[in-house]
Structures are given as structure tokens and as C-alpha cells.
Scaffold this motif. Sequence first.
Motif, PDB file in Angstrom:
ATOM      1  N   SER A   1       0.843  -1.195   0.000  1.00 47.25           N
ATOM      2  CA  SER A   1       0.000   0.000   0.000  1.00 47.25           C
ATOM      3  C   SER A   1       0.879   1.247   0.000  1.00 47.25           C
ATOM      4  O   SER A   1       2.030   1.217   0.435  1.00 47.25           O
ATOM      5  CB  SER A   1      -0.908   0.012   1.232  1.00 47.25           C
ATOM      6  N   GLY A   2       0.322   2.346  -0.481  1.00 45.76           N
ATOM      7  CA  GLY A   2       1.077   3.594  -0.484  1.00 45.76           C
ATOM      8  C   GLY A   2       0.613   4.519  -1.591  1.00 45.76           C
ATOM      9  O   GLY A   2      -0.469   4.353  -2.162  1.00 45.76           O
ATOM     10  N   THR A   3       1.449   5.489  -1.882  1.00 44.65           N
ATOM     11  CA  THR A   3       1.153   6.469  -2.925  1.00 44.65           C
ATOM     12  C   THR A   3       1.772   6.021  -4.244  1.00 44.65           C
ATOM     13  O   THR A   3       2.979   5.822  -4.336  1.00 44.65           O
ATOM     14  CB  THR A   3       1.695   7.856  -2.542  1.00 44.65           C
ATOM     15  N   TYR A   4       0.937   5.862  -5.254  1.00 42.91           N
ATOM     16  CA  TYR A   4       1.383   5.460  -6.585  1.00 42.91           C
ATOM     17  C   TYR A   4       1.269   6.662  -7.531  1.00 42.91           C
ATOM     18  O   TYR A   4       0.427   7.540  -7.330  1.00 42.91           O
ATOM     19  CB  TYR A   4       0.546   4.297  -7.108  1.00 42.91           C
ATOM     20  N   THR A   5       2.114   6.682  -8.549  1.00 35.53           N
ATOM     21  CA  THR A   5       2.189   7.831  -9.451  1.00 35.53           C
ATOM     22  C   THR A   5       1.914   7.398 -10.887  1.00 35.53           C
ATOM     23  O   THR A   5       2.483   6.416 -11.363  1.00 35.53           O
ATOM     24  CB  THR A   5       3.574   8.497  -9.384  1.00 35.53           C
ATOM     25  N   ILE A   6       1.028   8.155 -11.562  1.00 36.27           N
ATOM     26  CA  ILE A   6       0.756   7.940 -12.985  1.00 36.27           C
ATOM     27  C   ILE A   6       1.503   9.011 -13.776  1.00 36.27           C
ATOM     28  O   ILE A   6       1.358  10.203 -13.505  1.00 36.27           O
ATOM     29  CB  ILE A   6      -0.746   8.019 -13.297  1.00 36.27           C
ATOM     30  N   ASN A   7       2.296   8.590 -14.754  1.00 35.34           N
ATOM     31  CA  ASN A   7       3.067   9.513 -15.589  1.00 35.34           C
ATOM     32  C   ASN A   7       2.539   9.481 -17.019  1.00 35.34           C
ATOM     33  O   ASN A   7       2.100   8.438 -17.507  1.00 35.34           O
ATOM     34  CB  ASN A   7       4.554   9.126 -15.589  1.00 35.34           C
ATOM     35  N   ILE A   8       2.609  10.637 -17.691  1.00 36.87           N
ATOM     36  CA  ILE A   8       2.234  10.726 -19.102  1.00 36.87           C
ATOM     37  C   ILE A   8       3.306  11.503 -19.846  1.00 36.87           C
ATOM     38  O   ILE A   8       3.847  12.488 -19.336  1.00 36.87           O
ATOM     39  CB  ILE A   8       0.853  11.396 -19.286  1.00 36.87           C
ATOM     40  N   ASP A   9       3.624  11.038 -21.047  1.00 39.08           N
ATOM     41  CA  ASP A   9       4.646  11.667 -21.889  1.00 39.08           C
ATOM     42  C   ASP A   9       4.109  11.714 -23.314  1.00 39.08           C
ATOM     43  O   ASP A   9       3.770  10.682 -23.888  1.00 39.08           O
ATOM     44  CB  ASP A   9       5.943  10.852 -21.823  1.00 39.08           C
ATOM     45  N   ASN A  10       3.998  12.932 -23.877  1.00 38.89           N
ATOM     46  CA  ASN A  10       3.517  13.063 -25.254  1.00 38.89           C
ATOM     47  C   ASN A  10       4.639  13.342 -26.244  1.00 38.89           C
ATOM     48  O   ASN A  10       4.392  13.719 -27.382  1.00 38.89           O
ATOM     49  CB  ASN A  10       2.457  14.167 -25.346  1.00 38.89           C
ATOM     50  N   GLY A  11       5.887  13.164 -25.794  1.00 41.17           N
ATOM     51  CA  GLY A  11       7.026  13.406 -26.666  1.00 41.17           C
ATOM     52  C   GLY A  11       7.550  14.823 -26.602  1.00 41.17           C
ATOM     53  O   GLY A  11       8.649  15.102 -27.075  1.00 41.17           O
ATOM     54  N   VAL A  12       6.765  15.724 -26.018  1.00 40.96           N
ATOM     55  CA  VAL A  12       7.173  17.122 -25.892  1.00 40.96           C
ATOM     56  C   VAL A  12       7.333  17.507 -24.427  1.00 40.96           C
ATOM     57  O   VAL A  12       8.272  18.191 -24.045  1.00 40.96           O
ATOM     58  CB  VAL A  12       6.146  18.050 -26.575  1.00 40.96           C
ATOM     59  N   GLU A  13       6.424  17.046 -23.594  1.00 38.73           N
ATOM     60  CA  GLU A  13       6.472  17.341 -22.174  1.00 38.73           C
ATOM     61  C   GLU A  13       5.859  16.183 -21.400  1.00 38.73           C
ATOM     62  O   GLU A  13       5.274  15.264 -21.984  1.00 38.73           O
ATOM     63  CB  GLU A  13       5.722  18.645 -21.869  1.00 38.73           C
ATOM     64  N   THR A  14       6.004  16.220 -20.089  1.00 36.28           N
ATOM     65  CA  THR A  14       5.495  15.161 -19.224  1.00 36.28           C
ATOM     66  C   THR A  14       4.650  15.763 -18.104  1.00 36.28           C
ATOM     67  O   THR A  14       4.825  16.923 -17.737  1.00 36.28           O
ATOM     68  CB  THR A  14       6.645  14.343 -18.607  1.00 36.28           C
ATOM     69  N   ARG A  15       3.742  14.961 -17.598  1.00 36.18           N
ATOM     70  CA  ARG A  15       2.923  15.326 -16.446  1.00 36.18           C
ATOM     71  C   ARG A  15       2.786  14.085 -15.560  1.00 36.18           C
ATOM     72  O   ARG A  15       3.007  12.957 -16.003  1.00 36.18           O
ATOM     73  CB  ARG A  15       1.528  15.802 -16.874  1.00 36.18           C
ATOM     74  N   SER A  16       2.394  14.283 -14.307  1.00 32.60           N
ATOM     75  CA  SER A  16       2.186  13.161 -13.398  1.00 32.60           C
ATOM     76  C   SER A  16       1.089  13.499 -12.406  1.00 32.60           C
ATOM     77  O   SER A  16       0.810  14.674 -12.145  1.00 32.60           O
ATOM     78  CB  SER A  16       3.481  12.813 -12.655  1.00 32.60           C
ATOM     79  N   ILE A  17       0.469  12.448 -11.875  1.00 34.67           N
ATOM     80  CA  ILE A  17      -0.579  12.592 -10.871  1.00 34.67           C
ATOM     81  C   ILE A  17      -0.477  11.394  -9.932  1.00 34.67           C
ATOM     82  O   ILE A  17      -0.089  10.300 -10.353  1.00 34.67           O
ATOM     83  CB  ILE A  17      -1.978  12.671 -11.536  1.00 34.67           C
ATOM     84  N   SER A  18      -0.788  11.593  -8.664  1.00 31.52           N
ATOM     85  CA  SER A  18      -0.646  10.539  -7.666  1.00 31.52           C
ATOM     86  C   SER A  18      -2.009  10.093  -7.149  1.00 31.52           C
ATOM     87  O   SER A  18      -2.982  10.845  -7.188  1.00 31.52           O
ATOM     88  CB  SER A  18       0.221  11.024  -6.495  1.00 31.52           C
ATOM     89  N   PHE A  19      -2.057   8.846  -6.666  1.00 33.15           N
ATOM     90  CA  PHE A  19      -3.257   8.331  -6.026  1.00 33.15           C
ATOM     91  C   PHE A  19      -2.845   7.378  -4.909  1.00 33.15           C
ATOM     92  O   PHE A  19      -1.711   6.891  -4.865  1.00 33.15           O
ATOM     93  CB  PHE A  19      -4.169   7.620  -7.035  1.00 33.15           C
ATOM     94  N   SER A  20      -3.767   7.127  -4.010  1.00 27.91           N
ATOM     95  CA  SER A  20      -3.512   6.247  -2.875  1.00 27.91           C
ATOM     96  C   SER A  20      -3.983   4.833  -3.204  1.00 27.91           C
ATOM     97  O   SER A  20      -5.076   4.642  -3.740  1.00 27.91           O
ATOM     98  CB  SER A  20      -4.233   6.783  -1.635  1.00 27.91           C
ATOM     99  N   PHE A  21      -3.147   3.845  -2.882  1.00 30.89           N
ATOM    100  CA  PHE A  21      -3.473   2.447  -3.162  1.00 30.89           C
ATOM    101  C   PHE A  21      -3.408   1.642  -1.873  1.00 30.89           C
ATOM    102  O   PHE A  21      -2.474   1.777  -1.081  1.00 30.89           O
ATOM    103  CB  PHE A  21      -2.506   1.865  -4.191  1.00 30.89           C
ATOM    104  N   THR A  22      -4.434   0.803  -1.662  1.00 31.59           N
ATOM    105  CA  THR A  22      -4.507  -0.033  -0.470  1.00 31.59           C
ATOM    106  C   THR A  22      -4.672  -1.490  -0.883  1.00 31.59           C
ATOM    107  O   THR A  22      -5.563  -1.813  -1.677  1.00 31.59           O
ATOM    108  CB  THR A  22      -5.692   0.380   0.417  1.00 31.59           C
ATOM    109  N   THR A  23      -3.806  -2.341  -0.370  1.00 31.63           N
ATOM    110  CA  THR A  23      -3.878  -3.762  -0.718  1.00 31.63           C
ATOM    111  C   THR A  23      -4.965  -4.468   0.084  1.00 31.63           C
ATOM    112  O   THR A  23      -5.377  -4.005   1.139  1.00 31.63           O
ATOM    113  CB  THR A  23      -2.524  -4.436  -0.443  1.00 31.63           C
TER     114      THR A  23
END
Length: 227
Positions: A205-227
Amino acid sequence: MTDSLLDDVNALLDKDIGDDKILKQIWRACENNEVISNYERNYVRKLAEKHLGRRPKVVQTKILADEKPTDPDVIIPETPSVQKIQTFQPPARIISSNLKNSKLMLGIGGVALVIIIAVAASFNGLSDVTPTNSIPDTLSIQTDLSSYDKKDIISISGMSDTSGIVNLSIENKNNELVWAEQVSLKNDGRYSTLAIAGGPGWESSGTYTINIDNGVETRSISFSFTT
């Protein structure tokens, strides 16, 4: 959604093979013609090959080359015109005392007029200055929820001002890659996909991060995950 995928899901459910919760979610997505992620397709395909005797299929995916975004036109503001300030010469000195008083009044009036003109010119210059437009967000990412439990479906969506594809990935709290997918952009620049919160790398469990890359720039967003 292809009939073969729905047939495989029904066959697996009938034989009680695989995760019942995941298979039912995929079955509902097939029935409602919703988006099914590559992770879910691969999950059904592997079970079908192992237990239903399906032969593996080779699928070639054509990836469109990214187009470089064009730079916005640079607007050069016009230089405000400089307003000429007219000055008045004081009248010639005249010996008469009455003329001296008139000279003094004219001098004071001329100075006041110069001040008024200067103030008006400064306000006019300020009014001609146009504010600089802020740069719009060219890449975005969001999820349907801020926290997920094990085996939940994560809905990921957003927008990119590029064309072709975007690369999505999820990292666990130890910055280890636990999921990745390439998603094609729609004509309006939007994208969406689904991911299952579970599998290798999702043990803690913990904080997981989603990353996105379109070839020009990147962004990320986090969410909480519980097993």
C-alpha cells in the motif's frame, strides 16, 4: 468490442477460470461497448490460450509519428505614440508692474498646463499596454478517483495538444514500474484508458504515481493504493 473476446470471457466464467471480479468487469465493458485496456485483453487472451486452447495471435500496431507542435504566433505590441508637449515661453520682461503680474500668472498657468499634459500622456501610455496572455496547459491527466483498492479499475483520461499517441505508466511507492501503455489520441486531442490495480509490483500500500509523456512534455498525478 469483438465477439471473440466476449466468447472467451463467457467460456472462462462458465468454467470458473480466472478472477471472477475482473472477468465480470470485462464482460460488462463488452456488453456496454466501453473501452477495454490492453492489460484486460492480455489477461483474457492468456487464460484462453492456457485453458481454452486458443492460439496466440500476432497483432501489429501502427504507431503514428508524433507531429511537432507549431509555435504560436508572436504578437509584437505596438509602441505607443509619444505625445508632444507644448511649452510656453514666458512673455518678455516689461518694466511696468502690471505687466510683471501678468507675466507671473502666465508662467504659473504654463507650468500647470505642462503638468496636466504630462500626466495625461502617462495615463495614455499605460492604457496602451496589453497584458501578456498566459500559456494554456497543453497536457493534462486525471483519474476518476483519488484512491483505489486491490483489483479496482483505474480510469485514466486527459488531453494533449500533440497528435498520435501518448505514453502512460504507473510507478509504485518505490518508483518501480508496475504498468505501462501507449494510448492513441482522438481527433480532439483527448485520450482515455483503464488499468487494473493489481499484479506484480502492487504488493504494498502507499502512494502510486501515474506519468504521461507526449514526446514534448510530461505530467504526473498521484493516487492512494490499499492492498
